[in-house]
Enzyme design. Sequence first.
Site, PDB file in Angstrom:
ATOM      1  N   GLY A  11       0.833  -1.211   0.000  1.00  0.00           N
ATOM      2  CA  GLY A  11       0.000   0.000   0.000  1.00  0.00           C
ATOM      3  C   GLY A  11       0.857   1.245   0.000  1.00  0.00           C
ATOM      4  N   SER A  13       1.507   3.458  -2.374  1.00  0.00           N
ATOM      5  CA  SER A  13       1.292   4.494  -3.398  1.00  0.00           C
ATOM      6  C   SER A  13       0.857   5.828  -2.804  1.00  0.00           C
ATOM      7  CB  SER A  13       0.231   4.030  -4.398  1.00  0.00           C
ATOM      8  OG  SER A  13      -1.041   4.023  -3.787  1.00  0.00           O
ATOM      9  N   ARG A  14       0.272   5.789  -1.625  1.00  0.00           N
ATOM     10  CA  ARG A  14      -0.247   7.047  -1.055  1.00  0.00           C
ATOM     11  C   ARG A  14      -0.321   6.927   0.467  1.00  0.00           C
ATOM     12  NH1 ARG A  14      -6.299   6.265  -1.033  1.00  0.00           N
ATOM     13  NH2 ARG A  14      -6.614   4.170  -1.849  1.00  0.00           N
ATOM     14  N   TYR A 155     -12.969  -3.979  10.860  1.00  0.00           N
ATOM     15  CA  TYR A 155     -11.668  -3.298  10.875  1.00  0.00           C
ATOM     16  C   TYR A 155     -10.972  -3.492  12.232  1.00  0.00           C
ATOM     17  CZ  TYR A 155      -8.389   0.637  10.248  1.00  0.00           C
ATOM     18  OH  TYR A 155      -7.277   1.432  10.141  1.00  0.00           O
ATOM     19  N   ALA A 157     -11.444  -5.842  14.410  1.00  0.00           N
ATOM     20  CA  ALA A 157     -11.043  -7.252  14.559  1.00  0.00           C
ATOM     21  C   ALA A 157      -9.771  -7.530  13.759  1.00  0.00           C
ATOM     22  CB  ALA A 157     -12.168  -8.172  14.096  1.00  0.00           C
TER      23      ALA A 157
END
Length: 244
Positions: A11, A13-14, A155, A157
Amino acid sequence: MLKGNTAIVTGGSRGIGAAIAKKLASLGANVALLDIGNEDQAKLVCEYCTEEFGVKAAYYSCNVADFEQTKQVVTQVSKDFENVTILINNAGITRDGLVMMMNEKQFDDVISVNLKGAFNMIKHCSRQFMKNKCGRIVNISSVSGLSGNAGQANYSASKAGLVGLTKTVAREFASKNITCNAIAPGFIATDMTADISAENNPLAAQIPLGRPGTPEDIAGAAAFLVTSPYVTGVVLRVDGGLGM
Ligand code: NAP
């Protein structure tokens, strides 16, 4: 400080992932960015790392939730780069809703990316870390995983699961000079939180340090964990005091 090492950042890229990639590059690490689809943005981050810091950087399209795809990409990164010793499990998604309203797909998707994705990456990278006799794993959890958060059962969990995964991996690999730690960010200003302003989010108004965090705040913590060989199994809250 990290010259000669290669970091895989998922992840990247941003948001937080891009900031971590740039920070590790500034310390001399080569960076391999894994991202599901944001190729143009990821390539910009790679260009920045190369131009600013003179490191090697490359982008790989990869869905971290896919076991076989992650295996192939890690194999490819290991061929393209030397000395893969750093893994930042940052890729994450939200599919929020109260439990009464949340459907099975919302739950499964978030667990697959946020938790199984980290497992996939750790499993495939661990072979490289053993070979290179060094590994530094940082999992991006969340304060939601420590305290729970209404509307984020999936999220929370997944992020609590990352804490268990972190401590288990830390124990399993400690004798191999492989550390594993987690960061629990609080409210960080990125695309993920773009629709939650400080005004309409009661949590944001409660941050003792008085401001949302920046991706660079998290990147600093990641750099600390990556460069601290005697720290393992830790969950570091980087939340402006929110979780105190
Ligand atoms: P973000 O801006 O939404 O970026 C998420 C990144 O993950 C993007 O690069 C995205 O790729 C990538 N991604 C999503 N699904 C993926 C998949 N299946 N495979 C590979 N890459 C995938 O999020 P962020 O705010 O920077 O968050 C980064 C991490 O910090 C996440 O794990 C998040 O849960 C955690 N966190 C964030 C906050 C916060 O307040 N922002 C707080 C606590 C924890 P694309 O660009 O291609 O979509």
